[in-house]
Design a protein around this motif. Structure first.
Motif, PDB file in Angstrom:
ATOM      1  N   LYS A 150      53.860 -19.723 -59.644  1.00 21.56           N
ATOM      2  CA  LYS A 150      53.584 -20.811 -60.570  1.00 21.56           C
ATOM      3  C   LYS A 150      54.373 -20.674 -61.860  1.00 21.56           C
ATOM      4  O   LYS A 150      54.463 -21.617 -62.632  1.00 21.56           O
ATOM      5  CB  LYS A 150      52.107 -20.790 -60.990  1.00 21.56           C
ATOM      6  N   GLY A 151      54.863 -19.460 -62.127  1.00 23.99           N
ATOM      7  CA  GLY A 151      55.604 -19.214 -63.358  1.00 23.99           C
ATOM      8  C   GLY A 151      54.751 -18.690 -64.502  1.00 23.99           C
ATOM      9  O   GLY A 151      55.254 -18.411 -65.587  1.00 23.99           O
ATOM     10  N   THR A 152      53.421 -18.533 -64.298  1.00 25.09           N
ATOM     11  CA  THR A 152      52.601 -17.989 -65.384  1.00 25.09           C
ATOM     12  C   THR A 152      52.833 -16.490 -65.542  1.00 25.09           C
ATOM     13  O   THR A 152      52.814 -15.979 -66.654  1.00 25.09           O
ATOM     14  CB  THR A 152      51.104 -18.256 -65.157  1.00 25.09           C
ATOM     15  N   PHE A 153      53.051 -15.793 -64.421  1.00 23.66           N
ATOM     16  CA  PHE A 153      53.534 -14.412 -64.521  1.00 23.66           C
ATOM     17  C   PHE A 153      55.053 -14.552 -64.568  1.00 23.66           C
ATOM     18  O   PHE A 153      55.725 -14.505 -63.542  1.00 23.66           O
ATOM     19  CB  PHE A 153      53.098 -13.583 -63.308  1.00 23.66           C
ATOM     20  N   GLY A 154      55.576 -14.798 -65.758  1.00 20.96           N
ATOM     21  CA  GLY A 154      56.990 -15.141 -65.845  1.00 20.96           C
ATOM     22  C   GLY A 154      57.666 -14.576 -67.079  1.00 20.96           C
ATOM     23  O   GLY A 154      57.028 -13.919 -67.907  1.00 20.96           O
ATOM     24  N   THR A 155      58.939 -14.859 -67.173  1.00 20.67           N
ATOM     25  CA  THR A 155      59.751 -14.357 -68.278  1.00 20.67           C
ATOM     26  C   THR A 155      59.134 -14.704 -69.641  1.00 20.67           C
ATOM     27  O   THR A 155      58.976 -13.832 -70.498  1.00 20.67           O
ATOM     28  CB  THR A 155      61.167 -14.953 -68.192  1.00 20.67           C
ATOM     29  N   ASP A 156      58.766 -15.973 -69.812  1.00 26.81           N
ATOM     30  CA  ASP A 156      58.271 -16.419 -71.118  1.00 26.81           C
ATOM     31  C   ASP A 156      57.005 -15.687 -71.523  1.00 26.81           C
ATOM     32  O   ASP A 156      56.874 -15.210 -72.652  1.00 26.81           O
ATOM     33  CB  ASP A 156      57.994 -17.928 -71.099  1.00 26.81           C
ATOM     34  N   GLU A 157      56.045 -15.625 -70.601  1.00 24.81           N
ATOM     35  CA  GLU A 157      54.778 -14.969 -70.899  1.00 24.81           C
ATOM     36  C   GLU A 157      55.004 -13.479 -71.173  1.00 24.81           C
ATOM     37  O   GLU A 157      54.393 -12.914 -72.079  1.00 24.81           O
ATOM     38  CB  GLU A 157      53.780 -15.175 -69.755  1.00 24.81           C
ATOM     39  N   LEU A 158      55.887 -12.849 -70.422  1.00 20.42           N
ATOM     40  CA  LEU A 158      56.143 -11.422 -70.620  1.00 20.42           C
ATOM     41  C   LEU A 158      56.729 -11.167 -72.010  1.00 20.42           C
ATOM     42  O   LEU A 158      56.251 -10.301 -72.749  1.00 20.42           O
ATOM     43  CB  LEU A 158      57.079 -10.896 -69.527  1.00 20.42           C
ATOM     44  N   VAL A 159      57.732 -11.959 -72.378  1.00 21.04           N
ATOM     45  CA  VAL A 159      58.366 -11.777 -73.689  1.00 21.04           C
ATOM     46  C   VAL A 159      57.355 -12.058 -74.801  1.00 21.04           C
ATOM     47  O   VAL A 159      57.265 -11.315 -75.784  1.00 21.04           O
ATOM     48  CB  VAL A 159      59.605 -12.704 -73.811  1.00 21.04           C
ATOM     49  N   ARG A 160      56.563 -13.108 -74.618  1.00 25.60           N
ATOM     50  CA  ARG A 160      55.547 -13.468 -75.610  1.00 25.60           C
ATOM     51  C   ARG A 160      54.533 -12.340 -75.764  1.00 25.60           C
ATOM     52  O   ARG A 160      54.136 -11.964 -76.869  1.00 25.60           O
ATOM     53  CB  ARG A 160      54.838 -14.752 -75.145  1.00 25.60           C
ATOM     54  N   ARG A 161      54.102 -11.761 -74.643  1.00 21.20           N
ATOM     55  CA  ARG A 161      53.074 -10.724 -74.671  1.00 21.20           C
ATOM     56  C   ARG A 161      53.615  -9.432 -75.273  1.00 21.20           C
ATOM     57  O   ARG A 161      52.894  -8.700 -75.951  1.00 21.20           O
ATOM     58  CB  ARG A 161      52.549 -10.487 -73.239  1.00 21.20           C
ATOM     59  N   ILE A 162      54.896  -9.137 -75.036  1.00 18.85           N
ATOM     60  CA  ILE A 162      55.521  -7.957 -75.652  1.00 18.85           C
ATOM     61  C   ILE A 162      55.448  -8.095 -77.165  1.00 18.85           C
ATOM     62  O   ILE A 162      55.040  -7.179 -77.885  1.00 18.85           O
ATOM     63  CB  ILE A 162      56.993  -7.812 -75.206  1.00 18.85           C
ATOM     64  N   ARG A 163      55.792  -9.285 -77.652  1.00 18.39           N
ATOM     65  CA  ARG A 163      55.793  -9.512 -79.103  1.00 18.39           C
ATOM     66  C   ARG A 163      54.376  -9.486 -79.654  1.00 18.39           C
ATOM     67  O   ARG A 163      54.097  -8.866 -80.672  1.00 18.39           O
ATOM     68  CB  ARG A 163      56.437 -10.869 -79.422  1.00 18.39           C
ATOM     69  N   ALA A 164      53.448 -10.196 -78.965  1.00 16.07           N
ATOM     70  CA  ALA A 164      52.085 -10.332 -79.480  1.00 16.07           C
ATOM     71  C   ALA A 164      51.378  -8.983 -79.586  1.00 16.07           C
ATOM     72  O   ALA A 164      50.555  -8.780 -80.486  1.00 16.07           O
ATOM     73  CB  ALA A 164      51.283 -11.274 -78.579  1.00 16.07           C
TER      74      ALA A 164
END
Lengths: 390, 96
Positions: A150-164
């Motif tokens: 679905k893309g929820t386990f995806g590049t964007d979420e990973l990068v966002r979570r690293i930062r958060a």
């Protein structure tokens, strides 16, 4: 609960891993096993729900991080059983963010997973005696593979979570270990570009993680990178397959009971009951053939198309029933064979969504051919069956 | 037990060997051994084992691979036929 030494008060409802210890204030400098329950005054904070897998808290550069147990308790097992039957799947999630296993330090590896609790459980119970970090992504309670699709386990979420989470301040290295199936949603080169972290795809199954953690990436064998679909996995998926047929089954039962009453006297309640219950039983046997038997027998059935395999199992069961019964007439015989084959074929076709080797293009091709045949068989079966009522 | 196979000649996987730089990522992420590395280039060795998950194309930094990835769930496909939307697991089915 199987935990021997628990400092938390006994819970009233074991299936509800309710709040026991909220995160203590940073000043408490906790992270000692003995200090998992702060004074009651600190425990009384509204809105906190703590899972029983949290054993303590680590005070780190980026705040308090929960330490998790590597052993599943009774509540975890009940939860897994509920998931297998599709009970409350959408609520079985944990908070995204950082978790600690053991007492990790800035050099410790970072594992990434989904926030479906069953995925998280499968991961942590393979990490006994280790010291590492787990970064949990927000996947809306969906497992890694499906969430990656679905893309929820995806590049964007990973990068966002690293930062958060401030991961770059917590660890001194720049490596993340992802489950291989996460590659469906994560582009390793993009993650590196956007966050500086190198993505290492680990084995498919959490059970093979020790190989990677002990021996590095080269210790991950080809077999650990392949997805199979053994009997045990197929069996584990059948309950939820049956539950997913629940709604359509209610309709089918209703329609069958009404149709069964149609006869020479326009409508007969006794016929609706006697013929109707038989028809419902036939329908249920068809669902069982397609959603349970066919998945279990999958590799041994001829042909590639699931609808064909399902039809074969359904028709085969019909023959068994006919041989065991003492003659039901020509119309009913035809109706039984056609309806069992059609229902079983449809349910088996639905199982493609649960398998690990069917391609969407193939499923679509199969459906275009199978659905008209299934509908035709069902229609004919209906005509024969209704005809036998006159 | 032998590997289970699905329909032949249906998958949409394409590899442009000229673009491939042989980084070795696609064979690593493929869950079915569809791709292998030969002499510094990826090659499709078991096309019909592809389940169109899309992991290889997603992780190809030079975009040498393409595949129409998606969900192979019958109820999702029926839903997409009826609504014209892309098939997704959100169609109310409880699978995935």
């Amino acid at each position: 609960m199987s935990e021997k030494k628990s400092c938390c008060p006994p819970k009233t409802a074991p299936e509800n891993p309710a709040a026991c210890c909220p995160p203590p204030k940073a000043a408490d400098a906790v992270a000692e096993k003995t200090a998992c329950c702060p004074p009651p005054s600190l425990r009384e904070r509204p809105g906190y729900r703590l899972w029983s897998f949290v054993s303590g808290w680590m005070n780190t550069e980026v705040g308090e991080i929960p330490q998790v147990r590597t052993k599943l308790d009774w509540g975890d097992r009940v939860g897994r059983w509920q998931m297998r039957w599709g009970l409350g799947r959408m609520r079985y999630r944990i908070a995204p963010g950082l978790y600690a296993v053991g007492r990790p330090d800035p050099q410790s590896p970072v594992l990434v997973t989904a926030n479906y609790k069953m995925s998280f459980d499968a991961l942590r119970c393979e990490l006994k005696g280790r010291h590492l970090w787990i970064l949990v992504l927000e996947t809306q309670g969906i497992n890694v593979w499906c969430a990656a699709g679905k893309g929820t386990f995806g590049t964007d979420e990973l990068v966002r979570r690293i930062r958060a989470t401030g991961l770059e301040r917590l660890v001194s290295h720049r490596r993340l270990i992802l489950p291989q199936l996460g590659a469906v949603g994560v582009a390793a080169h993009e993650v590196r570009k956007q966050s500086g972290f190198q993505v290492i795809y680990g084995p498919v199954r959490a059970a093979d993680l020790p190989a990677l953690l002990n021996g590095g990436e080269k210790a991950v064998t080809l077999g650990m990178r392949r997805v199979e679909f053994p009997l045990g996995e197929r069996l584990a998926l059948t309950p939820v397959e049956l539950v997913s047929m629940g709604k359509i089954t209610l309709w089918a039962v209703l329609i069958l009971l009404v149709l069964a009453g149609i006869g020479p006297g326009i409508f007969s309640f006794s016929a609706a009951f006697s013929r109707g219950t038989t028809a419902v039983a036939v329908y249920l046997v068809g669902v069982f053939a397609g959603a349970v038997l066919t998945p279990l027998l999958l590799p041994w059935l001829p042909w590639r198309a699931f609808s064909a395999k399902g039809a074969l199992v359904g028709a085969g069961l019909a023959l068994v029933i006919l041989i065991a019964s003492s003659g039901v007439g020509l119309f009913n015989t035809l109706a039984l064979i056609l309806s069992l084959a059609a229902v079983s074929s449809y349910c088996a076709m639905n199982f493609t969504g649960s398998t690990t080797f069917t391609s969407p293009s193939g499923v679509e091709k199969e459906m275009r051919r199978a659905i008209p045949l299934q509908a035709g068989a069902l229609l004919l079966a209906g005509i024969f069956w209704l005809g036998s009522g006159f | 037990m032998k590997k289970m196979r699905y329909l032949d000649n249906v998958v949409t996987l394409r590899l442009d060997e000229a673009t491939c730089i042989g980084c070795g990522m696609c064979p690593r992420v493929c869950p079915h051994g569809v791709l292998e590395l030969f002499d510094g280039k990826a090659r499709i060795v078991e096309r019909d084992l592809c389940m169109e998950c899309g992991a290889c194309a997603r992780n190809c930094q030079v975009e040498a691979l393409s595949v129409k990835a998606g969900v192979g769930c019958a109820s999702a496909i029926i839903h997409s036929w009826l609504t014209g939307e892309e098939p997704s697991c959100d169609c109310g089915g409880s699978s995935c």
